[in-house]
Write an enzyme that holds these catalytic residues in place. Structure first.
Site, PDB file in Angstrom:
ATOM      1  N   TYR A 211       0.870  -1.173   0.000  1.00 17.12           N
ATOM      2  CA  TYR A 211       0.000   0.000   0.000  1.00 17.12           C
ATOM      3  C   TYR A 211       0.907   1.222   0.000  1.00 17.12           C
ATOM      4  O   TYR A 211       1.543   1.537   1.016  1.00 17.12           O
ATOM      5  CB  TYR A 211      -0.901   0.014   1.229  1.00 17.12           C
ATOM      6  CG  TYR A 211      -2.136  -0.828   1.092  1.00 17.12           C
ATOM      7  CD1 TYR A 211      -3.377  -0.248   0.841  1.00 17.12           C
ATOM      8  CD2 TYR A 211      -2.072  -2.215   1.203  1.00 17.12           C
ATOM      9  CE1 TYR A 211      -4.514  -1.019   0.717  1.00 17.12           C
ATOM     10  CE2 TYR A 211      -3.207  -2.996   1.086  1.00 17.12           C
ATOM     11  CZ  TYR A 211      -4.432  -2.385   0.837  1.00 17.12           C
ATOM     12  OH  TYR A 211      -5.557  -3.159   0.711  1.00 17.12           O
ATOM     13  N   HIS A 243      -4.174  -2.913  -7.847  1.00 19.95           N
ATOM     14  CA  HIS A 243      -5.440  -3.498  -7.398  1.00 19.95           C
ATOM     15  C   HIS A 243      -6.507  -2.429  -7.188  1.00 19.95           C
ATOM     16  O   HIS A 243      -7.643  -2.571  -7.632  1.00 19.95           O
ATOM     17  CB  HIS A 243      -5.224  -4.267  -6.100  1.00 19.95           C
ATOM     18  CG  HIS A 243      -6.486  -4.760  -5.481  1.00 19.95           C
ATOM     19  ND1 HIS A 243      -7.166  -4.035  -4.518  1.00 19.95           N
ATOM     20  CD2 HIS A 243      -7.207  -5.872  -5.688  1.00 19.95           C
ATOM     21  CE1 HIS A 243      -8.247  -4.700  -4.164  1.00 19.95           C
ATOM     22  NE2 HIS A 243      -8.293  -5.817  -4.842  1.00 19.95           N
ATOM     23  N   HIS A 392     -16.805  -3.387  -2.295  1.00 24.98           N
ATOM     24  CA  HIS A 392     -15.410  -3.832  -2.221  1.00 24.98           C
ATOM     25  C   HIS A 392     -15.221  -4.955  -1.210  1.00 24.98           C
ATOM     26  O   HIS A 392     -15.436  -4.774  -0.005  1.00 24.98           O
ATOM     27  CB  HIS A 392     -14.499  -2.661  -1.850  1.00 24.98           C
ATOM     28  CG  HIS A 392     -13.047  -3.016  -1.833  1.00 24.98           C
ATOM     29  ND1 HIS A 392     -12.353  -3.367  -2.968  1.00 24.98           N
ATOM     30  CD2 HIS A 392     -12.154  -3.091  -0.814  1.00 24.98           C
ATOM     31  CE1 HIS A 392     -11.093  -3.639  -2.653  1.00 24.98           C
ATOM     32  NE2 HIS A 392     -10.951  -3.485  -1.345  1.00 24.98           N
ATOM     33  N   HIS A 394     -12.332  -8.638  -1.022  1.00 20.32           N
ATOM     34  CA  HIS A 394     -11.196  -9.242  -1.710  1.00 20.32           C
ATOM     35  C   HIS A 394     -11.617 -10.581  -2.319  1.00 20.32           C
ATOM     36  O   HIS A 394     -12.778 -10.761  -2.694  1.00 20.32           O
ATOM     37  CB  HIS A 394     -10.009  -9.347  -0.756  1.00 20.32           C
ATOM     38  CG  HIS A 394      -9.382  -8.020  -0.445  1.00 20.32           C
ATOM     39  ND1 HIS A 394      -8.400  -7.844   0.498  1.00 20.32           N
ATOM     40  CD2 HIS A 394      -9.625  -6.785  -0.948  1.00 20.32           C
ATOM     41  CE1 HIS A 394      -8.051  -6.571   0.558  1.00 20.32           C
ATOM     42  NE2 HIS A 394      -8.782  -5.916  -0.304  1.00 20.32           N
ATOM     43  N   MET A 467     -11.871  -7.713   3.200  1.00 23.84           N
ATOM     44  CA  MET A 467     -12.560  -6.471   3.524  1.00 23.84           C
ATOM     45  C   MET A 467     -14.047  -6.669   3.256  1.00 23.84           C
ATOM     46  O   MET A 467     -14.451  -7.589   2.547  1.00 23.84           O
ATOM     47  CB  MET A 467     -12.014  -5.304   2.687  1.00 23.84           C
ATOM     48  CG  MET A 467     -10.596  -4.882   3.042  1.00 23.84           C
ATOM     49  SD  MET A 467     -10.092  -3.413   2.120  1.00 23.84           S
ATOM     50  CE  MET A 467      -8.503  -3.077   2.904  1.00 23.84           C
TER      51      MET A 467
END
Length: 620
Positions: A211, A243, A392, A394, A467
C-alpha cells in the site's frame, strides 16, 4: 365493385397495422449506448441497451467470422447450464437463429421456450452481426436472469456454420449490463480542466501486497470549482499489478508528511485522512457524476490536500518495476447544484474480522447507526441523498448488500450484488436516489466462500486478507467520512467455548477451533448476535463510538418473469413469482423472420371483417 373496394381497403388497413406492430415489437432501432470487447484479441464486439421499465434488453454482437455467433449468460463456476442465443447466415443467404443452453461444456440444446427476439442477422466479407432482444427475466429456467448484479456474459463463435463449441472460441466477461448512467448521456463542460493525482517512478516492492501512500495538493483555484469526472491513470505494463486506487480528502488542520511510504506501516501519519472522495478498483473504468452533483474545491470549507493510496498486488514478486499510476480528475468553474460526499460503510477493517476456512457460505455484518451523526458532524445533517455506490471485498467475497432501517423496520435494500466479481469493481449509479434520514440504521452484509482455504482469513489490507466495504456517493456533503461496525469478539469467543479476557485473546482463540460446517455456522450466528461496536469518524479524524445489534434482513423477492410470446413454456417453468404478459417491445423468434400477428391486430381485423360482412348482408 364497391364491395370489393371496401374489402381491399380493410385488408390493406389490417396489413398496415400488422406491419407496424411487428416492427414495434422489435424494439428501438436507435444507437445502442453501451459497448465492450469481449475477448483479448478484440474479435468479438458487443453493443447493448435496455428499457428498464419494460425490462427488456437489446444486444448486438459483431464477430470477425463467416460462421455462427452466440451470446448469453452463465454463472460464476461453470458454463454448463448457461444460456446461449446462436445465429448465423448460410452460404445461400438464409439465416438461422435459436435460443439454446449448454447441457455440458461443449453441447448445445435448444430451449423449449424461445425467449429471444431476432432483430437482424447479417454477414459481410469480414463480420457476422446478430442483434436481438430478450427479457431481463424470462419464465424459462434455462435462461439466466439479467439484473443489476454483475453479469457474466458468455460469448462464442464458430469459423463455419457447424454449431460446434471449441474452447478457443468461448469467452466469459463480467459486465454491469444494467448501467444506469453513461458518460455519453451527460453534459461535459467546455471549460473542463484536467489535474493528475499520481505518484512518480515508484519502485514497486517485491512483496505480494504493498500500500503506497503520498499526499498531494488538489488543483489551486481562485474560486469554487466542481470535479465532475475521474478516471484511472495506469501504466500499461503495470495495469494488472494495481489493485485499487483511493483518493482521501484531508482536513485542512492535518499535519501531513512528505514523500511516499507504506500507508499502514511504521509511520501512522501516512494513514491520516479517511474520507474517500473518489475510488477505482481493478476492472473499473472512468466515472462521471450526474449533472447536478460534483466534488467542491476552492472554498475555505473544501480540502486542499488529499492522500493518494495505491494498492499493488505483486503476486509474481517481480523486481525492478517502476510505476507512475494515479487518478485523473476533470473539473470546471461551471458549478453543479449539489456538493457531494462519500460515506464508507461496512465491517471495520482489522483482524477481529475473521472468516473460517472451508466455508461454503459465511456471512459477515457491519452496522452503522446514524443517530449520532448530528452530534459528531457539529451541525444538523440534511437528508443524505444517495445516487451511487462502490462495492469492495477481496478474493473470498461472493456477494454484498447494504440495507436501510428506520424505527427498527427494514425499509429498503440500498444496493446489492449477488454475483460480485473481484476483477470488476466500478462505481455504479442507483436506478433511483435513496434518502437516508438522521437516525436510520445501515447494515452491510458480505457473503464469503473459503472452500479453497485451510486456515483462517482475517480482515486486513492484503489481497489475501478480507474487507467488507460499501462506499455510498451522496449529496449534500457533510463531515462524516465513515460509519462501520464490528462484533464484540470476547463474546464470540465465549460462545465458541473459548476463554478470552481481551480482544486480542478473543481473536487468537479462533485459531483453536476445529472448523467443521457446524462450527462455521455457529461462529456466523455468534458474530451476528454479539453486540456491535459502531465506529463513526469525521474528515478531521474525530472518532465517536456507539453500540447496537444486527437486525434481520428480509430477502427481497424476485419479480415476476416475462412469459414468452412464442415457443413453448412448460407448466413446471411457471415460478411462484408468477407470470406477467410480455410487452409489445418483445416477442419470440426462432428464425430471422418475426412472423405472427399481435392479438390486438387480429381482433381488429376480425372485427373489421365482421362489420364489413354484416354491412354487406344488410345491403343484400
Amino acid at each position: 365493385m364497391a364491395h370489393v373496394f371496401l374489402i381491399r381497403l380493410i385488408l390493406l388497413l389490417a396489413l398496415t397495422l400488422v406491419t407496424h406492430t411487428k416492427d414495434s415489437r422489435l424494439g428501438p432501432r436507435s444507437r445502442l449506448r453501451y459497448s465492450r470487447f469481449l475477448d483479448p484479441s478484440n474479435v468479438m464486439f458487443l453493443r447493448w441497451d435496455f428499457d428498464h421499465e419494460a425490462e427488456v434488453i437489446t444486444f448486438e454482437l459483431k464477430v470477425r467470422t463467416a460462421g455462427w455467433v452466440g451470446l448469453g449468460v452463465t454463472n460464476r463456476y461453470t458454463n454448463v447450464g448457461g444460456d446461449l442465443v446462436v445465429g448465423g447466415v448460410l452460404p445461400n443467404g438464409n439465416v438461422y437463429f435459436s435460443d439454446q443452453h449448454l447441457v455440458d461444456e461443449y453441447t448445445l440444446e435448444e430451449d423449449g421456450s424461445q425467449d429471444a427476439e431476432l432483430q437482424g442477422l447479417t454477414e459481410d466479407a469480414v463480420y457476422t452481426t446478430m442483434r436481438y432482444s430478450r427479457p431481463f427475466r424470462s419464465c424459462d429456467p434455462h435462461d439466466q436472469d439479467i439484473s443489476v448484479d454483475t453479469v457474466r456474459v458468455l460469448a462464442a463463435y464458430g469459423q463455419d456454420d457447424t454449431l460446434t463449441l471449441s474452447p478457443e472460441h468461448i469467452f466469459v466477461k463480467s459486465i454491469f449490463l444494467l448501467q444506469m448512467v453513461h458518460p455519453d448521456d451527460l453534459e461535459v463542460p467546455e471549460d473542463t480542466l484536467i489535474h493528475d493525482l499520481e505518484i512518480t517512478d515508484f519502485l514497486i516492492p517485491e512483496d505480494d501486497t504493498t500500500y503506497a501512500c503520498t499526499f498531494l495538493p488538489l488543483p489551486i483555484v481562485s474560486k469554487k470549482h466542481h470535479i465532475h469526472k475521474f478516471e484511472p491513470k495506469l501504466i500499461y505494463h503495470n495495469e494488472t499489478m494495481v489493485h485499487h486506487i483511493l483518493v482521501y480528502a484531508c482536513g485542512n488542520a492535518s499535519a501531513l508528511p512528505t514523500g511516499i511510504s507504506d500507508c499502514y506501516g511504521a509511520d501512522p501519519a501516512f494513514s491520516l485522512c479517511s474520507q474517500v472522495i473518489v475510488g477505482w478498483a481493478v476492472g473499473g473504468m472512468s466515472y462521471q457524476f450526474p449533472d447536478d452533483v460534483g466534488i467542491s474545491i476552492g472554498t475555505p470549507l473544501d480540502p486542499q490536500w488529499i492522500r493518494l493510496e495505491i494498492h499493488y498486488s505483486n503476486f509474481h514478486n517481480l523486481q525492478g518495476i517502476y510505476d507512475s499510476s494515479g487518478i485523473r480528475v476533470y473539473y470546471s468553474p461551471r458549478l453543479r447544484k449539489y456538493d457531494m460526499g462519500v460515506l464508507q460503510l461496512g465491517f471495520f477493517t482489522f483482524p477481529i474480522h475473521f472468516i473460517p476456512p472451508g466455508a461454503e457460505s459465511y456471512l459477515s455484518y457491519g452496522l452503522c447507526k446514524s443517530e449520532k451523526f448530528e452530534e459528531i458532524n457539529g451541525a444538523p445533517v440534511p437528508d443524505i441523498q444517495v445516487f451511487g455506490y462502490l462495492l469492495h471485498t477481496h478474493l473470498a467475497g461472493r456477494a454484498l448488500q447494504a440495507v436501510q432501517y428506520r424505527n427498527g423496520k427494514q425499509i429498503k435494500t440500498i444496493c446489492k450484488d449477488d454475483s460480485y466479481d473481484f476483477n470488476l469493481q466500478e462505481t455504479r449509479d442507483l436506478p433511483k436516489r435513496v434518502v437516508i434520514k438522521a437516525g436510520d440504521d445501515l447494515l452491510v452484509e458480505c457473503h464469503y466462500q473459503t472452500l479453497d482455504r485451510d486456515t483462517l482469513t482475517f480482515g486486513g489490507p492484503s489481497t489475501i486478507n478480507e474487507m467488507c466495504l460499501i462506499f455510498l456517493f451522496y449529496y449534500p456533503r457533510n463531515n462524516i467520512s465513515s460509519c462501520m461496525g464490528y462484533p464484540d469478539i470476547i463474546s464470540v469467543a465465549h460462545e465458541m467455548g473459548e476463554e478470552a479476557s481481551d480482544p486480542m485473546e478473543g481473536m487468537m482463540a479462533m485459531n483453536n477451533i476445529e472448523w467443521t460446517p457446524e462450527n462455521i455456522k455457529k461462529a456466523e450466528k455468534a458474530c451476528k448476535e454479539a453486540q456491535q461496536i459502531v465506529v463513526i469518524k469525521t474528515i478531521d479524524e474525530v472518532v465517536e463510538n456507539t453500540t447496537g445489534q444486527i437486525p434481520d434482513i428480509v430477502p427481497t423477492p424476485r419479480g415476476p418473469c416475462l412469459e414468452s410470446t412464442g415457443g413453448k413454456v412448460e407448466a413446471q417453468d411457471k415460478t411462484p413469482a408468477g407470470f406477467r404478459a410480455a410487452p409489445l417491445t418483445l416477442s419470440s423468434a426462432s428464425t430471422a423472420s418475426s412472423g405472427g400477428f399481435s392479438l390486438a391486430t387480429l381482433l381488429f381485423a376480425q372485427g373489421a371483417l365482421s362489420w364489413l360482412f354484416a354491412s354487406l348482408q344488410a345491403r343484400d
